[in-house]
Every structure is written in structure tokens, then in C-alpha cells.
Design an enzyme around this catalytic site. Structure first.
Site, PDB file in Angstrom:
ATOM      1  N   TYR A 138       0.835  -1.210   0.000  1.00  0.00           N
ATOM      2  CA  TYR A 138       0.000   0.000   0.000  1.00  0.00           C
ATOM      3  C   TYR A 138       0.875   1.269   0.000  1.00  0.00           C
ATOM      4  O   TYR A 138       0.652   2.195  -0.785  1.00  0.00           O
ATOM      5  CB  TYR A 138      -0.900  -0.055   1.228  1.00  0.00           C
ATOM      6  N   LYS A 177       1.190   4.134  -2.759  1.00  0.00           N
ATOM      7  CA  LYS A 177       0.828   5.513  -2.409  1.00  0.00           C
ATOM      8  C   LYS A 177       2.006   6.465  -2.645  1.00  0.00           C
ATOM      9  O   LYS A 177       1.789   7.640  -3.004  1.00  0.00           O
ATOM     10  CB  LYS A 177       0.346   5.578  -0.957  1.00  0.00           C
TER      11      LYS A 177
HETATM   12  N1  LIG Z   1      -9.488   6.811   5.519  1.00  0.00           N
HETATM   13  C1  LIG Z   1      -8.272   7.284   5.675  1.00  0.00           C
HETATM   14  O1  LIG Z   1      -7.887   7.798   6.757  1.00  0.00           O
HETATM   15  C2  LIG Z   1      -7.285   7.231   4.547  1.00  0.00           C
HETATM   16  C3  LIG Z   1      -5.950   7.541   4.826  1.00  0.00           C
HETATM   17  C4  LIG Z   1      -5.039   7.559   3.789  1.00  0.00           C
HETATM   18  C5  LIG Z   1      -5.450   7.277   2.498  1.00  0.00           C
HETATM   19  N2  LIG Z   1      -6.747   6.950   2.250  1.00  0.00           N
HETATM   20  C6  LIG Z   1      -7.140   6.662   0.871  1.00  0.00           C
HETATM   21  O2  LIG Z   1      -8.352   7.333   0.586  1.00  0.00           O
HETATM   22  C7  LIG Z   1      -9.053   6.597  -0.420  1.00  0.00           C
HETATM   23  C8  LIG Z   1     -10.471   6.328   0.046  1.00  0.00           C
HETATM   24  O3  LIG Z   1     -10.428   5.447   1.157  1.00  0.00           O
HETATM   25  P1  LIG Z   1     -11.602   5.295   2.233  1.00  0.00           P
HETATM   26  O4  LIG Z   1     -10.977   5.415   3.556  1.00  0.00           O
HETATM   27  O5  LIG Z   1     -12.730   6.177   1.881  1.00  0.00           O
HETATM   28  O6  LIG Z   1     -11.972   3.748   2.012  1.00  0.00           O
HETATM   29  P2  LIG Z   1     -13.367   3.009   1.671  1.00  0.00           P
HETATM   30  O7  LIG Z   1     -13.075   1.561   1.689  1.00  0.00           O
HETATM   31  O8  LIG Z   1     -14.444   3.548   2.558  1.00  0.00           O
HETATM   32  O9  LIG Z   1     -13.695   3.495   0.178  1.00  0.00           O
HETATM   33  C9  LIG Z   1     -12.978   3.036  -0.927  1.00  0.00           C
HETATM   34  C10 LIG Z   1     -13.960   2.741  -2.048  1.00  0.00           C
HETATM   35  O10 LIG Z   1     -13.226   2.342  -3.223  1.00  0.00           O
HETATM   36  C11 LIG Z   1     -13.970   1.337  -3.878  1.00  0.00           C
HETATM   37  N3  LIG Z   1     -13.070   0.554  -4.736  1.00  0.00           N
HETATM   38  C12 LIG Z   1     -12.144  -0.348  -4.335  1.00  0.00           C
HETATM   39  N4  LIG Z   1     -11.516  -0.880  -5.397  1.00  0.00           N
HETATM   40  C13 LIG Z   1     -12.050  -0.310  -6.499  1.00  0.00           C
HETATM   41  C14 LIG Z   1     -11.793  -0.437  -7.887  1.00  0.00           C
HETATM   42  N5  LIG Z   1     -10.865  -1.296  -8.339  1.00  0.00           N
HETATM   43  N6  LIG Z   1     -12.524   0.319  -8.759  1.00  0.00           N
HETATM   44  C15 LIG Z   1     -13.479   1.174  -8.293  1.00  0.00           C
HETATM   45  N7  LIG Z   1     -13.768   1.316  -6.982  1.00  0.00           N
HETATM   46  C16 LIG Z   1     -13.045   0.598  -6.086  1.00  0.00           C
HETATM   47  C17 LIG Z   1     -14.573   0.508  -2.748  1.00  0.00           C
HETATM   48  O11 LIG Z   1     -15.708  -0.229  -3.187  1.00  0.00           O
HETATM   49  C18 LIG Z   1     -14.912   1.601  -1.728  1.00  0.00           C
HETATM   50  O12 LIG Z   1     -16.261   2.020  -1.814  1.00  0.00           O
HETATM   51  C19 LIG Z   1      -8.242   5.332  -0.680  1.00  0.00           C
HETATM   52  O13 LIG Z   1      -7.397   5.531  -1.794  1.00  0.00           O
HETATM   53  C20 LIG Z   1      -7.403   5.212   0.581  1.00  0.00           C
HETATM   54  O14 LIG Z   1      -6.250   4.459   0.373  1.00  0.00           O
HETATM   55  C21 LIG Z   1      -7.680   6.908   3.252  1.00  0.00           C
END
Ligand SMILES: NC(=O)c1ccc[n+]([C@@H]2O[C@H](COP(=O)([O-])OP(=O)(O)OC[C@H]3O[C@@H](n4cnc5c(N)ncnc54)[C@H](O)[C@@H]3O)[C@@H](O)[C@H]2O)c1
Length: 311
Positions: free
Chosen positions: A170, A174
């Protein structure tokens, strides 16, 4: 609130979490939104159209315009169909928010090939593929004399910019997304496209176990995904046309415009180094050694906050 009316946006992974908040915020600012979501489990397995469709319903109920899309962003042809859907529905594309993501955490010594490949595919190829198709549209528009003011907002992570244990797949993806941002920003500037990147923090299914912090009963909630979406809407304003290639770390109201790889320490030998002389110089410069401080220390230094204390 910047006025984004007339603009068309795609948000990937917008059926839940941070992407859902971006889609709602962009629609509230006036943009028409293609809500993409494969509807997979956190690990990337399975598919379900209902999360994307629910967000479309929410946007429409609030008076906005939206359409659902269930493509896998890591499928190059599928990403092409996603971009084409925006063009078919509304004749243009102005904003692409690459946000979809999955997790398969494992210590490096135990990580399987599948765990590596799946995470690299969804994040890294899942950023390249939609951006590649959107960029072709913007180049065509720029070449036809249109004044393009387009936006790509990518999604890195504190894990990618500071390095988090247990996330080699990951964090590498990233970090790659932050690097991709720097290059795409330079290549697409000539077509009127800015490319920026977020390193967000928010309470979603991805982090609820890590943060273990519910929403406060009242007052500002630093882990509300909407805090991250405010940064997206600001960057999408026409006035932000000269801000590109930046990586923004977001924790609540603390937004750091990060400085990534910089010149650092210079070890300069005008006639080249011999290994023994270089080793001597390295030990002299770093008497206590040199090692990465880790993600929590990086986040604390960023002026953001962490619920875990530095080790
Ligand atoms: N939540 C945090 O604190 C955090 C921190 C750092 C980075 N991120 C990044 O933010 C982004 C959103 O994460 P989140 O926390 O909302 O997670 P989440 O799991 O709530 O949402 C991610 C969404 O992406 C969709 N998804 C997964 N694979 C897919 C694909 N191949 N094609 C289309 N859709 C797909 C999933 O169905 C899901 O609804 C991600 O890239 C994550 O790595 C989140």
C-alpha cells in the site's frame, strides 16, 4: 464555496468513505458527478453497484446531477468506459478525483504475491488508467482551441509519504501516486490541467479500527471525511489554476502542503568518492545513524495529529 456549476466530475471509489464525501461536496458546489465504485470489500474482493447508486440518489435528492458507474479503475478499458460515460452523459469532463482504494496489510516477510499485485493494481494502475483516458480528452480539447481548466486530484496516504510498517504494498503504491502526481502535473500543465494529491485522514471502514475514535457528540469532527473534500473543492476552483504538483496532508483542519524529496544532505567530492572516504564521511555526518522516523512521527511533525504516540 467555489462555484463549479457547468463542470463535470468523476470521483472513483465514491460509493463510500472519503470518495462519497468528495462526490457530495462537488455536487453541492454545482458540478455534475459520475459516481464510480466497484463496490468491493475492503480487500478488493467482490462487486456491488448499490453503494454508487445510493450516492447518486443522495446527490439527486439534494437537487444535484449524478450518474453511477461500476467499473474497476484498475481495468484500463474499464477506465476508458468510465471517462466515456462522463462525455456521453454531459459532453465534457473537467475534474477527475482518483480515490478508489483497497487494503491488504501484511508484514513484508509474510506478504504474498497476490497481496502485492492486488494493492499495486487498484491504487497505482487505478490512478494511471483514468488519468490517461481523461488526459487524452483534455489534450484534444486544448488542441481544438478550448481554454481547458481541468483538475486531477490523486489520493496518496500518510503511509506513502512517511512510510508505515505493515503496508509495503500500500505504501509503495501511495508513494508511487505522489511521484505520478509530480510527473503528470508537469506533462499536463501545457493542456491547462492541474494535478495535485491528497494524503488524507478520515474515519471510514478503512481506518475505523486504527483510529478507534467515534465522532464527537457535538462540535468539529476532525475525522469527518468532509474535511478532506473541502480541499478538493478548493483545488477545483478556476482560481487555483496555478497550483499544481502539490501533495497535501489533511488531518481535520490541519492541511500541510508537504515538501517531499528535497536536496537533503550534500556529500560533495569534486573528483568523485572512493568507498572508504564516502563511508567515513557518512559516519561523520550521521554519528547516530540514519533511519526513517516512521509514519506517526511524520504525521506529528506535519502539524497534524495522531491518536497513537510516537514510539
Ligand atoms: N481513511 C483514511 O484515513 C485514509 C488515509 C489515507 C489514504 N486513504 C485513501 O483514501 C481513499 C479512500 O479510502 P476510504 O478510507 O474512503 O476507504 P473506503 O473503503 O471507505 O472506500 C474506498 C472505495 O473504493 C472502492 N473501490 C475499491 N476498489 C475499487 C476499484 N478497483 N474500482 C473502483 N472502486 C473501487 C470501494 O468499493 C470503496 O467504496 C483510498 O485511496 C485510501 O487508500 C484513506
Amino acid at each position: 464555496m467555489p462555484n463549479l456549476s457547468g463542470k463535470v466530475a468523476i470521483v472513483t471509489g465514491a460509493g463510500r468513505g472519503i470518495g462519497r464525501a468528495h462526490a457530495l461536496a462537488l455536487a453541492a458546489a454545482g458540478a455534475k458527478v459520475v459516481v464510480n465504485d466497484l463496490g468491493s470489500a475492503l480487500s478488493g474482493e467482490g462487486a456491488d453497484r448499490s453503494p454508487a447508486e445510493q450516492v447518486v440518489e443522495e446527490i439527486r435528492a439534494a437537487g444535484g446531477e449524478a450518474a453511477a458507474n461500476g467499473e474497476n479503475v484498475a481495468d484500463f478499458a474499464g477506465a476508458g468506459r468510465l471517462v466515456q460515460q462522463a462525455l456521453d452523459e454531459w459532453g465534457r469532463l473537467d475534474i477527475l478525483v482518483n480515490n478508489a482504494g483497497i487494503l491488504r496489510d501484511r508484514m513484508l516477510v509474510n506478504m504474498t504475491e497476490e497481496e502485492w499485485d492486488a494493492v499495486i493494481a487498484v491504487h497505482l494502475k487505478g490512478h494511471f488508467a483514468p488519468t490517461r483516458h481523461a488526459a487524452a480528452h483534455w489534450r484534444e480539447r486544448a488542441k481544438s482551441g478550448d481554454e481547458v481548466r481541468a483538475r486531477v486530484i490523486n489520493t496518496s496516504s500518510p503511509s506513502g509519504v512517511f512510510g508505515n510498517i505493515g503496508q509495503a504494498n500500500y505504501g509503495a503504491a501511495k508513494a508511487g501516486i505522489a511521484g505520478f502526481t509530480l510527473i503528470a502535473a508537469q506533462e499536463l500543465q501545457r493542456y491547462g490541467v492541474t494535478v495535485n494529491c491528497l494524503a488524507p485522514n478520515a474515519r471510514t471502514r478503512m481506518t475505523e479500527e486504527t483510529f478507534q475514535m467515534g465522532a464527537p457528540p457535538e462540535g468539529f469532527d476532525p475525522l469527518d471525511p468532509a474535511n478532506v473534500s473541502a480541499v478538493v473543492v478548493a483545488l477545483c476552483a478556476d482560481e487555483a489554476q496555478a497550483i499544481t504538483g502539490q501533495v497535501l496532508h489533511v488531518w481535520g483542519g490541519a492541511v500541510n502542503v508537504l515538501r517531499g524529496w528535497s536536496a537533503g544532505e550534500l556529500l560533495d567530492a569534486p573528483d568523485g568518492w572512493q568507498p572508504d572516504a564516502l563511508l567515513h564521511e557518512l559516519l561523520a555526518r550521521f554519528p547516530d545513524g540514519a533511519a526513517p522516523p516512521g509514519m506517526i512521527a511524520g504525521m506529528q511533525a506535519a502539524g497534524g495529529r495522531s491518536l497513537r504516540t510516537a514510539q
